[in-house]
Design a protein around this motif. Structure first.
Motif, PDB file in Angstrom:
ATOM      1  N   VAL A 110       0.838  -1.198   0.000  1.00  0.00           N
ATOM      2  CA  VAL A 110       0.000   0.000   0.000  1.00  0.00           C
ATOM      3  C   VAL A 110       0.873   1.249   0.000  1.00  0.00           C
ATOM      4  O   VAL A 110       1.826   1.359   0.777  1.00  0.00           O
ATOM      5  N   VAL A 111       0.516   2.202  -0.866  1.00  0.00           N
ATOM      6  CA  VAL A 111       1.140   3.516  -0.885  1.00  0.00           C
ATOM      7  C   VAL A 111       0.044   4.555  -0.680  1.00  0.00           C
ATOM      8  O   VAL A 111      -1.004   4.499  -1.325  1.00  0.00           O
ATOM      9  N   CYS A 112       0.286   5.495   0.225  1.00  0.00           N
ATOM     10  CA  CYS A 112      -0.659   6.585   0.461  1.00  0.00           C
ATOM     11  C   CYS A 112      -0.007   7.903   0.075  1.00  0.00           C
ATOM     12  O   CYS A 112       1.144   8.163   0.447  1.00  0.00           O
ATOM     13  N   TYR A 113      -0.753   8.724  -0.653  1.00  0.00           N
ATOM     14  CA  TYR A 113      -0.283  10.042  -1.081  1.00  0.00           C
ATOM     15  C   TYR A 113      -1.254  11.079  -0.557  1.00  0.00           C
ATOM     16  O   TYR A 113      -2.431  11.104  -0.949  1.00  0.00           O
ATOM     17  N   ALA A 114      -0.785  11.921   0.361  1.00  0.00           N
ATOM     18  CA  ALA A 114      -1.626  12.978   0.939  1.00  0.00           C
ATOM     19  C   ALA A 114      -0.836  14.270   0.962  1.00  0.00           C
ATOM     20  O   ALA A 114      -0.346  14.706   2.002  1.00  0.00           O
ATOM     21  N   SER A 115      -0.713  14.871  -0.203  1.00  0.00           N
ATOM     22  CA  SER A 115      -0.043  16.153  -0.300  1.00  0.00           C
ATOM     23  C   SER A 115      -1.094  17.249  -0.339  1.00  0.00           C
ATOM     24  O   SER A 115      -2.271  17.002  -0.587  1.00  0.00           O
ATOM     25  N   ASP A 116      -0.674  18.483  -0.061  1.00  0.00           N
ATOM     26  CA  ASP A 116      -1.570  19.645  -0.083  1.00  0.00           C
ATOM     27  C   ASP A 116      -2.747  19.453   0.865  1.00  0.00           C
ATOM     28  O   ASP A 116      -3.900  19.358   0.459  1.00  0.00           O
ATOM     29  N   THR A 117      -2.422  19.376   2.136  1.00  0.00           N
ATOM     30  CA  THR A 117      -3.444  19.264   3.168  1.00  0.00           C
ATOM     31  C   THR A 117      -2.891  19.872   4.447  1.00  0.00           C
ATOM     32  O   THR A 117      -1.677  20.014   4.602  1.00  0.00           O
ATOM     33  N   GLU A 118      -3.786  20.250   5.349  1.00  0.00           N
ATOM     34  CA  GLU A 118      -3.351  20.812   6.616  1.00  0.00           C
ATOM     35  C   GLU A 118      -4.245  20.306   7.735  1.00  0.00           C
ATOM     36  O   GLU A 118      -5.331  19.756   7.489  1.00  0.00           O
ATOM     37  N   PRO A 119      -3.812  20.466   8.985  1.00  0.00           N
ATOM     38  CA  PRO A 119      -4.615  19.983  10.111  1.00  0.00           C
ATOM     39  C   PRO A 119      -5.980  20.654  10.156  1.00  0.00           C
ATOM     40  O   PRO A 119      -6.166  21.788   9.682  1.00  0.00           O
ATOM     41  N   LEU A 120      -6.943  19.960  10.727  1.00  0.00           N
ATOM     42  CA  LEU A 120      -8.292  20.505  10.872  1.00  0.00           C
ATOM     43  C   LEU A 120      -8.380  21.502  12.016  1.00  0.00           C
ATOM     44  O   LEU A 120      -9.346  22.256  12.112  1.00  0.00           O
ATOM     45  N   GLY A 121      -7.369  21.491  12.872  1.00  0.00           N
ATOM     46  CA  GLY A 121      -7.320  22.394  14.012  1.00  0.00           C
ATOM     47  C   GLY A 121      -6.188  21.977  14.919  1.00  0.00           C
ATOM     48  O   GLY A 121      -5.594  20.904  14.748  1.00  0.00           O
ATOM     49  N   PRO A 122      -5.837  22.799  15.913  1.00  0.00           N
ATOM     50  CA  PRO A 122      -4.719  22.473  16.810  1.00  0.00           C
ATOM     51  C   PRO A 122      -4.930  21.118  17.495  1.00  0.00           C
ATOM     52  O   PRO A 122      -5.946  20.879  18.152  1.00  0.00           O
ATOM     53  N   GLY A 123      -3.974  20.220  17.292  1.00  0.00           N
ATOM     54  CA  GLY A 123      -4.021  18.925  17.945  1.00  0.00           C
ATOM     55  C   GLY A 123      -4.981  17.927  17.335  1.00  0.00           C
ATOM     56  O   GLY A 123      -5.080  16.787  17.817  1.00  0.00           O
ATOM     57  N   LEU A 124      -5.692  18.306  16.270  1.00  0.00           N
ATOM     58  CA  LEU A 124      -6.675  17.408  15.659  1.00  0.00           C
ATOM     59  C   LEU A 124      -6.037  16.583  14.546  1.00  0.00           C
ATOM     60  O   LEU A 124      -5.213  17.082  13.778  1.00  0.00           O
TER      61      LEU A 124
END
Length: 283
Positions: A178-192
């Motif tokens: 399995v390969v996962c690609y998750a570029s161009d994303t940011e956290p939903l909130g502090p610590g989330l």
């Protein structure tokens, strides 16, 4: 499976003496299933180098087929497509021999086709999309699973990025890798933790993640749609990923800055690296 990086930069290409180690081309990753099936993720300027490599074993002459997954259509993820040599063919008689299936987020009708066609129109480019020699098929996708060839299954999931973006979980059924690609994303909130990303990266052999900003930089760029090495480590641990590959390096980060990010991440996660152009990972 084989994972090879052809472009690891975000936002804009930054060639030059201070980026020679990690590279200056924008996002492009090659994934090869054990049966040889070609899957390309994103078409930044790194796609040009991949295309030149593909011409060597006979693309444009050998009835080859490839799949290209577009996470989204921001400039740094599409600007290499007009320079993708296998899509042109090397001789007039090669036209239509090879074919490429292009998959893009279907949030807007025909968004991918219209965007790629638009960047090749006058006054931006001298060659039109329809002048490419290969058969090019566009496919709109949303969240969910779909198959690429006989042995590859892709699961697409939403990422937290302005205007929409997809992450991909690529499974080679013949090997179970399995390969996962998750570029161009940011956290939903502090610590989330973004559970969409955790799901896509669950026990992935290689988890490719956006690390454009340092934690201090991110404080001044909330809402820009990019993340940090710290968030990558948190997600990798939550997903029990086997390897974390940091990518989408900021254009202002020279080789020394990216190496420092890598060193900090390695103090927190056993198997992590900052991706560089030509890096090949066999899983």
């Amino acid at each position: 499976m084989l994972v090879r990086f052809w472009g690891v930069r975000g936002s804009i290409p930054v060639p030059g003496p201070t980026t020679m180690h990690f590279g200056g081309n924008t996002s492009c990753v090659e994934v090869r299933a054990d049966d040889g099936q070609l899957v390309i993720i994103d078409a930044g300027t790194g796609l040009r180098g991949l295309g030149n490599e593909l011409m060597l074993p006979g693309y444009a002459r050998g009835q080859k087929e490839g799949f290209v997954l577009f996470s989204h259509t921001h400039w740094d993820h599409i600007q290499g497509f007009p320079f993708f040599q296998p899509a042109f063919g090397s001789r007039p008689e090669d036209r239509g021999i090879d074919q490429f299936h292009l998959f893009g987020f279907d949030a807007v009708d025909k968004q991918l086709e219209n965007t790629l066609r638009g960047q090749m129109e006058h006054p931006y480019f001298p060659v039109k999309l329809e002048q490419m020699g290969a058969r090019i098929n566009f496919h709109g996708i949303r969240e969910g699973s779909f198959r690429l060839g006989p042995n590859v299954v892709v699961e697409a999931g939403h990422l937290n990025h302005p205007n929409g973006c997809l992450g991909f979980r690529i499974v080679d059924e013949s090997s179970g890798k399995v390969v996962c690609y998750a570029s161009d994303t940011e956290p939903l909130g502090p610590g989330l933790l973004d559970q969409n990303v955790v799901k896509l990266a669950h026990e992935a052999d290689v988890f490719i993640y956006d690390a454009q900003f340092t934690p201090n930089e991110y404080d001044h760029h909330v809402g820009w749609g990019h993340s940090t090495w710290e968030d990558g480590v948190r997600l990798a641990k939550a997903a029990r990923a086997k390897m974390l590959a940091l990518t989408h390096h900021a254009p202002q980060h020279d080789d020394a800055a990216v190496a420092d990010i890598e060193a900090q991440a390695r103090r927190c996660f056993d198997n992590v690296l900052a991706a560089y152009e030509t890096l090949a990972i066999k899983v």
